[in-house]
Design an enzyme around this catalytic site. Structure first.
Site, PDB file in Angstrom:
ATOM      1  N   LYS A 195     -30.487 -12.275 -19.139  1.00 32.67           N
ATOM      2  CA  LYS A 195     -30.079 -11.209 -20.055  1.00 32.67           C
ATOM      3  C   LYS A 195     -30.155  -9.869 -19.341  1.00 32.67           C
ATOM      4  O   LYS A 195     -31.219  -9.345 -19.073  1.00 32.67           O
ATOM      5  CB  LYS A 195     -30.945 -11.160 -21.317  1.00 32.67           C
ATOM      6  CG  LYS A 195     -30.185 -10.418 -22.404  1.00 32.67           C
ATOM      7  CD  LYS A 195     -30.963  -9.493 -23.314  1.00 32.67           C
ATOM      8  CE  LYS A 195     -31.581  -8.253 -22.846  1.00 32.67           C
ATOM      9  NZ  LYS A 195     -30.728  -7.071 -22.698  1.00 32.67           N
ATOM     10  N   GLY A 248     -39.291  -4.663 -16.482  1.00 32.96           N
ATOM     11  CA  GLY A 248     -38.991  -3.555 -17.391  1.00 32.96           C
ATOM     12  C   GLY A 248     -40.257  -2.796 -17.712  1.00 32.96           C
ATOM     13  O   GLY A 248     -41.183  -2.728 -16.894  1.00 32.96           O
ATOM     14  N   SER A 249     -40.310  -2.247 -18.919  1.00 27.85           N
ATOM     15  CA  SER A 249     -41.435  -1.385 -19.271  1.00 27.85           C
ATOM     16  C   SER A 249     -42.688  -2.214 -19.592  1.00 27.85           C
ATOM     17  O   SER A 249     -42.586  -3.364 -20.028  1.00 27.85           O
ATOM     18  CB  SER A 249     -41.061  -0.537 -20.489  1.00 27.85           C
ATOM     19  OG  SER A 249     -40.737  -1.378 -21.572  1.00 27.85           O
ATOM     20  N   THR A 250     -43.835  -1.603 -19.415  1.00 30.40           N
ATOM     21  CA  THR A 250     -45.105  -2.269 -19.714  1.00 30.40           C
ATOM     22  C   THR A 250     -45.184  -2.579 -21.212  1.00 30.40           C
ATOM     23  O   THR A 250     -45.662  -3.650 -21.619  1.00 30.40           O
ATOM     24  CB  THR A 250     -46.277  -1.382 -19.250  1.00 30.40           C
ATOM     25  OG1 THR A 250     -46.195  -1.307 -17.809  1.00 30.40           O
ATOM     26  CG2 THR A 250     -47.628  -1.942 -19.635  1.00 30.40           C
ATOM     27  N   GLU A 251     -44.646  -1.671 -22.009  1.00 30.37           N
ATOM     28  CA  GLU A 251     -44.649  -1.859 -23.469  1.00 30.37           C
ATOM     29  C   GLU A 251     -43.909  -3.146 -23.860  1.00 30.37           C
ATOM     30  O   GLU A 251     -44.432  -3.973 -24.617  1.00 30.37           O
ATOM     31  CB  GLU A 251     -43.940  -0.633 -24.045  1.00 30.37           C
ATOM     32  CG  GLU A 251     -43.997  -0.471 -25.508  1.00 30.37           C
ATOM     33  CD  GLU A 251     -43.042   0.657 -25.937  1.00 30.37           C
ATOM     34  OE1 GLU A 251     -42.620   1.482 -25.085  1.00 30.37           O
ATOM     35  OE2 GLU A 251     -42.704   0.687 -27.127  1.00 30.37           O
ATOM     36  N   GLY A 253     -43.166  -5.554 -21.809  1.00 32.92           N
ATOM     37  CA  GLY A 253     -43.874  -6.649 -21.136  1.00 32.92           C
ATOM     38  C   GLY A 253     -44.935  -7.265 -22.034  1.00 32.92           C
ATOM     39  O   GLY A 253     -45.098  -8.489 -22.095  1.00 32.92           O
ATOM     40  N   GLU A 270     -42.822  -7.881 -13.998  1.00 26.96           N
ATOM     41  CA  GLU A 270     -42.791  -6.722 -13.095  1.00 26.96           C
ATOM     42  C   GLU A 270     -42.659  -5.505 -13.984  1.00 26.96           C
ATOM     43  O   GLU A 270     -41.606  -5.302 -14.587  1.00 26.96           O
ATOM     44  CB  GLU A 270     -41.562  -6.776 -12.166  1.00 26.96           C
ATOM     45  CG  GLU A 270     -41.553  -7.890 -11.170  1.00 26.96           C
ATOM     46  CD  GLU A 270     -42.608  -7.736 -10.097  1.00 26.96           C
ATOM     47  OE1 GLU A 270     -43.250  -6.667 -10.017  1.00 26.96           O
ATOM     48  OE2 GLU A 270     -42.794  -8.699  -9.360  1.00 26.96           O
ATOM     49  N   CYS A 304     -39.499   1.585 -10.259  1.00 24.05           N
ATOM     50  CA  CYS A 304     -40.839   1.285 -10.764  1.00 24.05           C
ATOM     51  C   CYS A 304     -41.893   1.708  -9.740  1.00 24.05           C
ATOM     52  O   CYS A 304     -43.031   1.967 -10.094  1.00 24.05           O
ATOM     53  CB  CYS A 304     -40.953  -0.188 -11.113  1.00 24.05           C
ATOM     54  SG  CYS A 304     -40.291  -1.259  -9.863  1.00 24.05           S
ATOM     55  N   GLU A 401     -45.471   6.983 -17.019  1.00 26.78           N
ATOM     56  CA  GLU A 401     -44.302   6.765 -16.153  1.00 26.78           C
ATOM     57  C   GLU A 401     -43.129   7.578 -16.711  1.00 26.78           C
ATOM     58  O   GLU A 401     -42.696   7.355 -17.838  1.00 26.78           O
ATOM     59  CB  GLU A 401     -43.953   5.275 -16.153  1.00 26.78           C
ATOM     60  CG  GLU A 401     -42.838   4.925 -15.205  1.00 26.78           C
ATOM     61  CD  GLU A 401     -42.560   3.420 -15.142  1.00 26.78           C
ATOM     62  OE1 GLU A 401     -42.502   2.782 -16.209  1.00 26.78           O
ATOM     63  OE2 GLU A 401     -42.405   2.910 -14.028  1.00 26.78           O
TER      64      GLU A 401
END
Ligand code: NAP
Ligand code: MG
Length: 500
Positions: A195, A248-251, A253, A270, A304, A401
């Site tokens: 995706k 992508g973003s930690t959120e 993730g 990642e 990143c 970030e």
């Protein structure tokens, strides 16, 4: 500030691709979303719509997962000899090389990045990834284990593909993120549902055509365009998926981890970073300034690994700030398709608003703006390369970030490496750090003390297909690239034979 927004022309192949009706790739066929819905794709430099792609959702993910399962278990893929799989993965790299200029143009148009960088880094990096990973197809051997149990035993392990894999990727390096994920998964013998990010679906769809041309059996790779909240969430939640690989973003993730709990699918992540670049007085200052400027301004700061916290020793701090300002003001900004442009627009209106908001929050919190600090013009998502000084550890701009061309410079006076490591590690992230010095002891000692998955000495944003990449702390789980990535896409099976 050097600005050139005029839009240069596209090549014939890119034009031909853009003129097509875009469809998704499921089970070897080009299909519309079950719902019939589409969404627009935008050129972030001009805000023009450059295409419509299907808005795939759960119904399409269900079809793609079923196709991937059939392909995974089907003879064509599961019984393919490792050497033939290696050849196929290598061939994909060859086809990409043949169409490299077209891919670089499409990437520059869709993402906004300078075409020169796209050609050199994104496309060549992706070609290299398929070539390197092709070699792993024939090297996934297990081990014989000298056990100590009483009796007469023959124990060994074998490596098997993990199965049906969902891969969810971001917009900052669209094709390269697809290559990082697809190449090792294919080498391992998995079947995949990819995706792409909603902002940048074009190169993934064009790439699907190359996968077909390379001779990949139907359903081995399925590409579903759509939104994270619908298509992405359906993939992460799906009980028919054995593993999800996310960048992508930690959120998001963390949402992936929760979604994966349903069937305890394997997860690799990642995520974000707030990487320190640390400049010592004994560094080659010219190189350090050029390198740390590139660490934050490359790809419009949308890396990143971006060197977003720059620490300069007090004795050279003024020189470093002066050098950063000089480079920031000389960068040529414009439409990514102009080969002389070095900094394009940010990827989307959302990012543009977000980055401008961070600059504003820095200003309010008392940071000084040494250069930049504004959005550029009123067309396209351009932001000035920005150098913030007088920043401190509590400011939002230092902690979060930003994902834009904004660097926070701080000075340090400690010569004690323990203290240096402490402020480098003062972040919830741990993806990369760069150390700029000519002193071996400083370099090696800090490389040990900094809690980050990748350490660069006298360089930043390094990457190579053979070099494992990933994060400590909230920057992720697992490693991509190198031999380590094969752990993400294989299971170890242990066999014990009683020889009596
Ligand atoms: P994001 O939301 O994390 O997007 C990454 C991918 O995840 C996209 O394909 C996205 O689809 C998908 N996604 C979103 N929500 C999902 C969900 N609930 N379940 C499954 N998949 C989901 O990142 P973003 O919103 O594009 O950017 C936000 C911030 O993330 C950036 O400002 C930056 O700080 C950070 N970021 C980091 C990296 C990195 O390489 N570490 C890359 C990109 C962004 P959609 O595209 O449809 O949302
Ligand atoms: Mg998003």
């Amino acid at each position: 500030m050097n600005i050139a927004i005029a839009k240069p022309k596209l090549g014939r192949d890119s034009k031909a691709f853009l003129a097509k009706k875009h469809r998704m790739f499921i089970d070897g066929k080009w299909v519309e979303a079950k719902s019939g819905q589409t969404f627009p794709v935008e050129d972030p430099a001009t805000q023009e719509t450059i295409g419509q792609v299907p808005a795939g959702d759960k119904a399409d993910i269900d079809l793609a997962v079923a196709a991937a399962r059939r392909a995974f278990e089907g003879k064509a893929w599961s019984r393919m000899l490792p050497a033939d799989r290696a050849k196929l993965v290598w061939r994909i790299g060859d086809l990409l090389e043949k169409h490299a200029d077209e891919f670089a143009e499409l990437e520059a148009l869709d993402n906004g990045k300078p075409v020169t960088n796209a050609r050199r880094d994104d496309i060549d990096g992706s070609i290299g990834m398929f070539r390197y990973m092709s070699g792993w197809a024939t090297r996934l051997n297990g081990e014989t284990i000298p056990v100590s149990s009483k009796g007469n035993w023959h124990c060994y392990t074998m490596r098997e593909p993990v199965g049906v894999v969902g891969q969810i990727i971001p917009w900052n390096f669209p094709l390269m993120m697809a290559a990082w994920k697809l190449a090792p998964a294919l080498a391992a013998g998995c079947a995949i549902i990819l995706k792409p990010a909603e902002q940048t679906p074009l190169t993934a769809l064009r790439f699907g055509e190359l996968l077909q041309e390379a001779g990949l059996p139907d359903g081995v790779v399925n590409i579903v365009t759509g939104f994270g909240e619908t298509a992405g969430a359906a993939l992460a939640n799906h009980d028919g998926v054995d593993k999800v690989a996310f960048t992508g973003s930690t959120e998001v993730g963390k949402l992936i981890v929760k979604a994966a709990a349903g069937n305890l699918k394997r997860v690799s992540l990642e995520l974000g970073g707030k990487s320190p670049a640390i400049v010592f007085p004994d560094a080659d200052l010219d190189k350090a300034i050029t390198g740390t400027a590139s660490a934050i301004f490359y790809n419009q700061g949308q890396c990143c690994t971006a060197g977003s916290r720059l620490f300069a020793h007090r004795s050279i701090y003024d020189k470093v700030v002066e050098g950063m300002v000089e480079r920031a003001t000389k960068i040529k900004v414009g439409h990514g398709l102009d080969p002389s442009v070095e900094l394009g627009p940010l990827v989307s209106k959302e990012q543009h608003t977000k980055v401008a908001g961070y600059i504003e929050s820095g200003r309010k919190d008392g940071a000084a703006i040494a250069t930049g600090g504004h959005v550029i013009g009123n067309q396209g998502y351009f932001v000035e390369p920005t150098v913030l000084t007088k920043t401190s550890r509590d400011m939002k701009v230092v902690r979060e970030e930003i994902f834009g061309p904004v660097v926070c410079v701080q000075s340090f006076d400690d010569d004690d490496l323990e203290a240096v490591a402490k402020f480098a590690n003062d972040t919830e992230y741990g993806l990369q750090a760069s150390i700029w010095t000519r002193n071996l002891k400083t370099a090696h000692t800090l490389a040990r003390k900094i809690k980050a998955g990748t350490i660069c000495v006298n360089n930043h944003n390094y990457g190579d297909a053979a070099w494992p990449f990933g994060g400590y702390k909230q920057s992720g789980w697992g490693r991509e690239m190198g031999k380590e990535v094969m752990e993400n896409y294989t299971e170890t099976k242990s066999v014990a034979i009683n020889l009596g």
